[in-house]
Design a protein around this motif. Structure first.
Motif, mmCIF file in Angstrom:
data_model
loop_
_atom_site.group_PDB
_atom_site.id
_atom_site.type_symbol
_atom_site.label_atom_id
_atom_site.label_comp_id
_atom_site.label_asym_id
_atom_site.label_seq_id
_atom_site.Cartn_x
_atom_site.Cartn_y
_atom_site.Cartn_z
ATOM 1 N N TYR A 347 -16.393 -38.827 63.493
ATOM 2 C CA TYR A 347 -16.207 -40.184 62.965
ATOM 3 C C TYR A 347 -14.904 -40.287 62.180
ATOM 4 N N THR A 359 -13.825 -46.477 66.575
ATOM 5 C CA THR A 359 -14.984 -45.790 66.008
ATOM 6 C C THR A 359 -16.260 -46.583 66.250
ATOM 7 N N THR A 363 -19.450 -45.359 68.532
ATOM 8 C CA THR A 363 -20.810 -45.321 67.993
ATOM 9 C C THR A 363 -21.736 -46.239 68.778
ATOM 10 N N LEU A 400 -24.795 -38.755 68.197
ATOM 11 C CA LEU A 400 -24.649 -39.573 66.991
ATOM 12 C C LEU A 400 -24.716 -38.718 65.730
ATOM 13 N N SER A 403 -21.831 -35.708 65.690
ATOM 14 C CA SER A 403 -20.467 -36.147 65.387
ATOM 15 C C SER A 403 -20.151 -36.068 63.898
#
Length: 457
Positions: A347, A359, A363, A400, A403
């Motif tokens: 991120y 970003t 996501t 998710l 990261s």
């Protein structure tokens, strides 16, 4: 009088004919079996065989969208829209970064990263639109689990016997991207193995994403009265590979996978899973006595772990760089070591390279895929499909969460697998929606029929 002719638009391809699942299966074999640091010799860019397959898949998808006879799905789905949004954002970032002056090294890396992004989106779209029906999706998932077990065996040989099978996978047409080609590291007096992936962290996270698929295939086979032992064996091997990575990221990924699965499983299956987990830990204790203590130490010594301190000390540098290019970033692939500070957080790296838009698009891609898998679970009444929806959703939670602990996009194996599973979520939702409208006993979902006027009228 009007004659109504009913057709099956975008119908699945005939059995035995190559389709998106075939291309995706070839991609997964190349992705998992060929060591990640081996690239093709004769190309100006550093491309792995899997990259070439996925670029070909992107071209095939584009051509298939221009026809009506190849069985490729058409029309919007949440996953397809998310993939297009991600692609559009990356194009905007690339254009913004290259519009002005860039150092030649960063420009070359931006070009390379853009090509890899096209390849990733291409394989995602190929799976989303080209894998038609549950039968073909099942074939793809079986391919992933089988070859996931293969790389787990390679990792086990590296960990237990210090035997690196990847040395025998060096083909004349391939070369290493660097002189440092070791797939085995050390941590707490234990080997940390990477199998064929680029790093032990990547190997562990990859196993964490594949493990739920093995459990699903074994459970599905048992419910159908088919041999399930082969899939349990694959699942055991993949679980061992996860442990042999000695990776904190892999453990965290496994925890979040377990949370999602436990939330959707019935009470009886939860109890069974707990007993299996205890038995698995006993096996680990017998195979590698010091491994459990080493993994436990990864979480009890967080305050003294230099890797944790290294991950957090770069926040000031990141904040300064993000402020310079807040909206679209400085360019995908342009922030690299040793020229720049390494960010072990995707991120943060995405904020630096692609800005807030990139970003959010990154996501949203996995959030939308997660939602699509759960929606497919909601739409279907078939227990196997419902379990598959929950399983794919659990797999997609890994990118998710992972990261936060490493720069995921920098690793080709876990990135390729992530985009394949994003596409699988889209294909699963398409199949579930088609089944709801027009159930297909053969397991290949069809789309609703539409009346056409008589051409002779």
């Amino acid at each position: 009088m009007t004659t109504v002719i009913r057709t099956l638009p975008d119908a699945p391809v005939a059995p035995g004919r190559a389709d998106g699942a075939t291309v995706a299966a070839v991609f997964m074999v190349a992705l998992l079996i060929v060591p990640a640091r081996l690239v093709l010799r004769a190309l100006p860019l550093s491309l792995t065989p899997a990259n070439v397959v996925s670029l070909g898949a992107a071209l095939l998808w584009l051509c298939a969208q221009l026809t009506l006879t190849l069985g490729v799905a058409k029309g919007r789905t949440p996953v397809r829209t998310a993939l297009f949004a991600y692609f559009t954002t990356m194009v905007a970032t690339f254009g913004f970064a290259t519009a002005g002056y860039m150092d030649s090294d960063e420009l070359n890396l931006a070009d390379h990263a853009f090509v890899l992004m096209v390849a990733s989106v291409g394989i995602g779209l190929t799976v989303c639109d080209g894998v038609r029906g549950f039968r073909r999706l099942d074939f793809l998932l079986k391919t992933i689990v089988v070859f996931g077990a293969v790389i787990a065996v390679i990792g086990a040989l590296q960990f237990l016997l210090s035997f690196d099978l990847t040395r025998y996978l060096e083909l004349p047409i391939l070369r290493y991207t660097s002189d440092e080609a070791s797939f085995v590291l050390e941590r707490a007096d234990l080997r940390r193995v990477a199998a064929t992936t680029g790093h032990p962290i990547e190997f562990g996270v990859t196993c964490a994403m594949i493990l739920p698929l093995g459990v699903h295939l074994a459970t599905k086979a048992r419910l159908r009265g088919e041999p399930a032992m082969r899939w349990w064996a694959c699942t055991l091997l993949i679980g061992l590979g996860l442990m042999f990575s000695v990776s904190r990221s892999a453990m965290l990924s496994m925890i979040v996978v377990g949370v999602v699965l436990f939330a959707g499983w019935p009470a009886r299956r939860r109890v069974q899973a707990l007993f299996v987990a205890v038995g698995f830990l006993v096996v680990i204790r017998l195979v590698a006595p010091g491994l459990i203590n080493a993994i436990f130490g990864l979480f009890t010594n967080l305050g003294y772990d230099p890797s944790i301190q290294y991950r957090t000390h770069d926040y000031a540098v990141a904040t300064q760089e993000i402020g310079r290019h807040f909206w679209l970033g400085r360019g995908l692939g342009t922030w690299y070591a040793p020229k720049h500070q390494v960010f072990d957080n995707q991120y943060i790296l995405s904020m630096v390279e692609t800005g807030i838009f990139g970003t959010l698009a990154f996501t949203a891609l996995f959030v939308v895929a997660f939602y699509s898998a759960l929606k497919a679970r909601y739409l279907s009444v078939d227990p196997g499909v419902r379990d598959l929806g929950l399983t794919v959703a659990a797999c997609l939670i890994v990118p998710l969460v992972g990261s936060f602990t490493f720069d995921l996009i920098s690793f080709s194996t876990v990135t390729g697998l992530s985009f394949v599973l994003v596409g699988a979520a889209g294909a699963l939702l398409r199949a579930a929606q088609a089944e709801r409208v027009s159930p297909s006993p053969a397991g290949g979902a069809t789309e609703p029929t539409s009346p056409l006027p008589d051409p002779a009228r």
